[in-house]
Design an enzyme around this catalytic site. Sequence first.
Site, short mmCIF file in Angstrom:
data_model
loop_
_atom_site.label_atom_id
_atom_site.label_comp_id
_atom_site.label_asym_id
_atom_site.label_seq_id
_atom_site.Cartn_x
_atom_site.Cartn_y
_atom_site.Cartn_z
N TYR A 271 -0.18 -0.41 -11.19
CA TYR A 271 -0.69 0.29 -10.01
C TYR A 271 0.50 0.75 -9.19
CZ TYR A 271 -2.97 1.08 -5.52
OH TYR A 271 -3.42 1.66 -4.36
N GLU B 263 -2.15 7.90 -5.09
CA GLU B 263 -2.40 6.64 -5.80
C GLU B 263 -2.49 6.89 -7.30
OE1 GLU B 263 -6.44 4.86 -5.79
OE2 GLU B 263 -5.48 3.18 -4.77
#
Length: 391
Positions: A109, A198
């Site tokens: 991530y 993101e």
Amino acid sequence: MNIHEYQAKELLRSYGVAVPAGNVAFSDSQAQAVAEQIGGQRWVVKAQIHAGGRGKAGGVKVADSIEEVGRITDEMIGMNLVTHQTGPQGRVVKRILVEEASDIQNELYLSFVIDRATQRVTIVASREGGTEIEEVASHSPEKIITETIDPALGLADFQCRKVAAALGMNDKTRMTQLVRIMKRLYRCFRDKDALQVEINPLAQVAGDKLICLDAKFNFDDNALYRHPDINELRDLEEEDPKEVEASGHDLNYIALDGDIGCIVNGAGLAMATMDAITLHDGKPANFLDVGGGASPEKVTNACRIVMEDPNVKALLINIFAGINRCDWIATGLIQAYTTLNIDLPMVVRLAGTNVEEGRKILEESKLPFLQADNLDDAAAKAVATVKGEQT
Ligand code: ADP
Ligand code: MG
């Protein structure tokens, strides 16, 4: 403002960040043509909606043949996709992304976001990428790495290496790639006035290559005027139609789920109004901020937009006029009342510039406005009318 995943990936590609080969499609035949163009044996078909959590909800599917790409696309387009981010009403899928399927070894991530506490762009990263990042954040916050970027110095190499090492990317091949990805993401973030980018997952695939398999951007609406290329990517069908209409009239509309429609000026007054309504055991249905310099036409448009919500049982107009003028607001309310045939109770609290004229205009109109002396009184009256109606 948000954009679709395929648009985000095109933007990343233009910054030299690795993303899978792929393209958007609006029909099964188009999807098959994209798959053929990409080549290979496996493809991923991904629903393009402005919400994540698609993987778990059936919005990301693998196809092993061109026929299957068509079949999946056919099923996906038109379906109502409900994910944990769409709310229970879901989103209708109108376009899909077809891209090459990657052989994933590991999912990370990586995101850049403005941290309001430090007022700085911050890297947020984790080894545990993929679909469960929200759970990681709530159950094992120690697995989330953060790194704050000094705006004057920019993102330094040592910071990138620190994050890369914390993500377990210690060897030269992966470290070099990750440092490059972070630097390019940061440049893109700054160039485009993003609020967030993101990448989840940032995947490690065959040959220790790092590639962005999912990308989400959020841009600062107030800076869109200087990014026509980004503004062009806006998909109005993904936004609340009333919010779109409001922004066309230079008004800010926020939909909520109660029954008192609120017309206010300024975000601070909106918050205070919400608090006052809640304190009196009521619930706001929405907020419409008319901003400064609200003409009677703007007030009429505001009333119309707020009343389009069928849950609204009363209107609360709370104006503290500085640049605004209470007499204009009052004139606008009368115009709205008569032209829109309003049959809802309207509680009005006026204060500030030309307040005496404003109140007089409302009184002399002989229309059933309920005037309030202050915010608390206004909230109490609005809640009482709604409750009275229900019993
Ligand atoms: P969402 O975040 O909305 O669930 P993602 O794009 O992250 O959607 O996809 C969900 C999961 O599907 C990813 O975590 C990844 O495991 C897998 N996936 C997505 N794109 C690809 C791809 N091109 N190749 C292989 N797997 C993929
Ligand atoms: Mg994802």
